[in-house]
Scaffold this motif. Structure first.
Motif, mmCIF file in Angstrom:
data_model
loop_
_atom_site.group_PDB
_atom_site.id
_atom_site.type_symbol
_atom_site.label_atom_id
_atom_site.label_comp_id
_atom_site.label_asym_id
_atom_site.label_seq_id
_atom_site.Cartn_x
_atom_site.Cartn_y
_atom_site.Cartn_z
ATOM 1 N N ALA A 184 -51.062 -24.515 -13.393
ATOM 2 C CA ALA A 184 -51.437 -23.722 -14.569
ATOM 3 C C ALA A 184 -50.570 -23.862 -15.532
ATOM 4 C CB ALA A 184 -51.589 -22.471 -14.439
ATOM 5 N N THR A 185 -50.996 -24.218 -16.888
ATOM 6 C CA THR A 185 -50.254 -23.924 -17.968
ATOM 7 C C THR A 185 -50.750 -23.348 -19.295
ATOM 8 O OG1 THR A 185 -48.632 -25.378 -19.341
ATOM 9 C CG2 THR A 185 -51.031 -25.898 -19.076
ATOM 10 N N SER A 186 -49.857 -23.033 -20.299
ATOM 11 C CA SER A 186 -50.272 -22.517 -21.697
ATOM 12 C C SER A 186 -49.731 -23.147 -22.719
ATOM 13 C CB SER A 186 -49.755 -20.877 -21.614
ATOM 14 O OG SER A 186 -50.159 -20.474 -22.983
ATOM 15 N N ARG A 187 -50.736 -23.255 -23.714
ATOM 16 C CA ARG A 187 -50.227 -23.925 -25.055
ATOM 17 C C ARG A 187 -50.416 -22.898 -26.198
ATOM 18 N NH1 ARG A 187 -50.219 -29.440 -25.493
ATOM 19 N NH2 ARG A 187 -51.234 -29.421 -27.556
ATOM 20 N N LEU A 188 -50.594 -21.593 -25.864
ATOM 21 C CA LEU A 188 -51.103 -20.723 -26.899
ATOM 22 C C LEU A 188 -49.909 -20.152 -27.791
ATOM 23 C CD1 LEU A 188 -53.338 -18.996 -27.870
ATOM 24 C CD2 LEU A 188 -52.810 -17.209 -26.142
ATOM 25 N N SER A 189 -49.771 -20.254 -29.116
ATOM 26 C CA SER A 189 -48.634 -19.818 -29.821
ATOM 27 C C SER A 189 -48.397 -18.380 -29.832
ATOM 28 C CB SER A 189 -48.990 -20.325 -31.114
ATOM 29 O OG SER A 189 -50.329 -19.738 -31.672
ATOM 30 N N ILE A 190 -49.205 -17.600 -29.593
ATOM 31 C CA ILE A 190 -48.773 -16.101 -29.305
ATOM 32 C C ILE A 190 -48.287 -15.840 -28.054
ATOM 33 C CG2 ILE A 190 -50.456 -15.414 -31.388
ATOM 34 C CD1 ILE A 190 -52.424 -14.414 -29.020
ATOM 35 N N HIS A 191 -48.435 -16.684 -27.002
ATOM 36 C CA HIS A 191 -47.653 -16.370 -25.615
ATOM 37 C C HIS A 191 -46.158 -16.376 -26.249
ATOM 38 C CE1 HIS A 191 -50.933 -17.145 -22.743
ATOM 39 N NE2 HIS A 191 -50.697 -15.868 -22.936
ATOM 40 N N LYS A 192 -45.305 -15.260 -26.196
ATOM 41 C CA LYS A 192 -44.023 -15.302 -26.507
ATOM 42 C C LYS A 192 -43.272 -14.744 -25.416
ATOM 43 C CE LYS A 192 -44.240 -16.874 -30.998
ATOM 44 N NZ LYS A 192 -43.758 -17.997 -31.311
ATOM 45 N N THR A 193 -41.674 -15.015 -25.402
ATOM 46 C CA THR A 193 -40.886 -14.452 -24.156
ATOM 47 C C THR A 193 -40.579 -13.112 -24.776
ATOM 48 O OG1 THR A 193 -39.179 -15.120 -25.712
ATOM 49 C CG2 THR A 193 -39.904 -16.514 -24.022
ATOM 50 N N ALA A 194 -40.002 -12.084 -24.060
ATOM 51 C CA ALA A 194 -39.900 -10.774 -24.491
ATOM 52 C C ALA A 194 -38.931 -10.467 -25.889
ATOM 53 C CB ALA A 194 -39.203 -9.928 -23.315
ATOM 54 N N ASP A 195 -38.057 -11.612 -25.979
ATOM 55 C CA ASP A 195 -37.231 -11.523 -27.250
ATOM 56 C C ASP A 195 -37.718 -12.349 -28.137
ATOM 57 O OD1 ASP A 195 -37.149 -14.214 -26.204
ATOM 58 O OD2 ASP A 195 -34.772 -13.747 -25.740
ATOM 59 N N GLY A 196 -39.024 -12.638 -28.255
ATOM 60 C CA GLY A 196 -39.864 -13.058 -29.348
ATOM 61 C C GLY A 196 -39.561 -14.812 -29.543
ATOM 62 N N GLY A 197 -39.086 -15.458 -28.454
ATOM 63 C CA GLY A 197 -39.061 -16.922 -28.441
ATOM 64 C C GLY A 197 -40.226 -17.469 -27.980
ATOM 65 N N SER A 198 -40.543 -18.848 -28.290
ATOM 66 C CA SER A 198 -41.507 -19.579 -27.490
ATOM 67 C C SER A 198 -41.428 -19.788 -25.919
ATOM 68 C CB SER A 198 -41.756 -21.110 -28.032
ATOM 69 O OG SER A 198 -41.942 -20.753 -29.714
ATOM 70 N N ILE A 199 -42.439 -19.718 -25.145
ATOM 71 C CA ILE A 199 -42.314 -20.007 -23.954
ATOM 72 C C ILE A 199 -42.003 -21.552 -23.482
ATOM 73 C CG2 ILE A 199 -43.598 -18.068 -23.125
ATOM 74 C CD1 ILE A 199 -45.971 -20.019 -22.549
#
Length: 569
Positions: free
Chosen positions: A197-212
């Protein structure tokens, strides 16, 4: 008289999961499997009277995040409260294995941001007594739980494990990295992973606001990892595409991976609330994939995809207003009292949101923000939105939302309908669900503890589309097929979701006329005293897993027959 069977379910209307005709009859269960269907003359050590009830296979929830909850809890609720007997975790490419000790905090940061699970819950609730993915499965396998669980190999942990800090910082994978990820993918499939499984979704962010770590990973990386599934001859590719950049571009990722690996794919699909119905073009793309010999299945939420907002939850309409910080740490009664102050009211009603997690702003889309009461109405009239009510009263939507919070002593909830509510109806969701290559999904059980409670979608589908006949109805046999065998088959579990002799005895006995969905509520049963949203249902007379009754009349029996599903079985 000596009992002939372990359990007999008598006199029900049987929807066997195949989508075929309903039948009336009995079901006998022995040694965890269905031994006979029809007229059962012998008695059971235990019997269930299913007169005027429907009898269905256990439902398959293909999109959950119980990766942590399956370790720290024995009940996989809300899913098991809604007839689900098999749940698939590891979706969206987030999870906890493979993982070296030094990467624990990073994976917690990713899971907290993407899936709204408080970091302290994961820190306190997980033993972290694994490193490889097979070792993680062994830990899951040893646990007790009410229903069965299966796991995807998640991309974010895999990438970081194979690449180290370069993986976390989203550097491109080199040939050695790709070879390592392919090897680890095969190893995971052979140990029992159900896929990758993976994600390319731009609004999927880390808790500190960074990209996964997986955001914008090259398609060649996905091809290499799914090549590991091809090497093992097993596994489904699950992906969250970034619809914000356009389906024409994003769906090509699925096309490439399915063609190169030969493995089936599944992904989430939704309609916008307004604008052109782009989802119809996606259905055409899926059909083209099948025409070329591939397989892709879209997961559809049967009701509006949405957030639940409220003062006690992660998001609410004023959470990022600057003045909210003054009262954010107060108790709910204290917050309500402070909100009655005219000066604070004036400030909160006039201030714009500051920057924060993308989900927060969704609770300010006034055209699609609705009150959520008991029983919850997930398909409200458009004039019930904050904007609709404001137009009728000649005030601002902020005032409507603010006054609702005061009038309910801070307990009022809101539904932020983000999608699948095209033009204020469920017509798009109904049309997508009717498609042969779409299944119900995106329940997200085990995640979004403070903002989403959609794992009840199985109950909703039966209640909204079957119990209430309308132009947007499904027949009972068709609806049960969607929730059981059709869903199971999409993720390779073709032996599940059917009622037939020899099949695993995962069964629901449901009082369809009495079926009811209750308002989501906050429960505090997470590690470290954490809270989560839960949603109850009324009308499940019995839910059975491997022949054991795990729930009776909407309450847990304490039985824990649930197992780890290893591979496609």
């Amino acid at each position: 008289m000596t009992a002939t069977h372990d359990l007999v379910i008598r006199g029900g209307t049987i929807a066997d999961g195949s989508g075929g005709d309903l039948i009336s009859g009995d079901i006998a269960i022995d040694d965890g499997k269905i031994s006979a269907i029809g007229h059962i003359s012998g008695s059971g050590r235990e019997e269930i009277d299913a007169t005027d009830r429907i009898v269905t296979p256990g439902f398959i929830d293909v999109h959950t995040h119980y990766d942590g909850q399956c370790i720290w809890a024995e009940e996989l609720s809300p899913s098991s409260s809604h007839g689900v007997t098999t749940a698939i975790m590891g979706n969206c490419g987030v999870g906890f294995a493979p993982c070296r000790k030094d990467d624990h905090d990073m994976l917690i940061n990713v899971m907290e941001g993407v899936e709204d699970i408080p970091g302290v819950v994961m820190t306190d609730g997980l033993p972290w007594n694994w490193e490889t993915f097979p070792e993680y499965l062994d830990v899951v396998d040893k646990g007790k739980r009410d229903i069965d669980i299966a796991a995807y190999l998640p991309h974010s942990p895999l990438r970081v494990y194979a690449m180290g800090p370069r993986g976390a910082s989203r550097e491109p994978a080199n040939d050695d990295d790709l070879a390592m990820m392919r090897k680890l993918s095969r190893e995971a499939m052979e140990a029992g992973a159900i896929g990758f499984a993976t994600s390319r979704l731009s609004i999927h962010k880390t808790a500190d606001g960074g990209s996964i770590p997986t955001f914008e990973a090259d398609v060649a990386e996905l091809e290499a990892i799914c090549g590991g599934m091809a090497d093992a001859g097993a596994g489904t590719f699950q992906i969250v595409l970034d619809a914000f950049v356009g389906w024409d571009k994003e769906y090509k990722v699925i096309e490439r991976v399915v063609e190169s690996s030969g493995r089936p794919a599944t992904f989430t699909l939704a309609s916008g609330n307004d604008g052109p119905p782009r989802w119809r073009k996606v259905l055409d793309m899926i059909e083209a994939t099948h025409a070329k010999g591939g397989k892709a299945t879209a997961q559809i939420m049967p009701r509006p995809i949405g957030l639940i907002a409220g003062l006690e939850l992660t998001v609410h309409p004023f959470v990022l207003c600057p003045s909210w910080a003054k009262i954010a740490d107060l108790s709910i009664p204290e917050q309500v009292q402070a909100m009655r102050d005219p000066e604070l009211r004036k400030a909160l009603l006039s201030e714009d949101f500051e920057k924060g997690h993308p989900f927060n702003a969704l609770a300010r889309d006034w055209n699609w923000l609705f009150p959520l009461d008991d029983p919850p109405n997930y398909a409200p009239a458009k004039d019930m939105s904050m904007a609709g009510q404001a137009a009728a009263k000649g005030c601002t939507p902020q005032e409507i939302a603010y006054d609702r919070l005061l009038e309910t002593d801070g307990k009022g909830l809101f539904l932020a309908a983000l999608g699948n509510y095209e033009n204020g109806t469920l017509a798009s969701a109904h049309e997508m669900l009717s498609h042969p290559n779409c299944i119900p999904g995106l329940g997200d059980g085990g995640a979004h503890y403070g903002a989403i409670c959609d794992a009840s979608y199985s109950t909703y589908l039966l209640k909204q589309y079957v119990q209430k006949p309308s132009e947007l109805s499904f027949g009972l046999a068709e609806a049960v097929h969607m929730l059981s065998h059709k869903a199971a088959n999409a993720v390779g579990l073709s032996h599940r979701g059917l009622l037939k002799p020899g099949a695993k005895a995962d069964i629901n006995v449901i009082d369809l006329e009495r079926l009811e969905l209750h308002l989501p509520e906050v429960v505090r049963d997470l590690p470290a005293g954490g809270q989560r949203l839960h949603q109850r249902a009324t009308g499940y007379d019995a839910t059975i897993v491997s022949g054991e009754i795990i729930r009776r009349f909407d309450k847990s029996t304490g039985a824990r027959p649930g197992k780890l599903v290893r591979g496609e079985w």
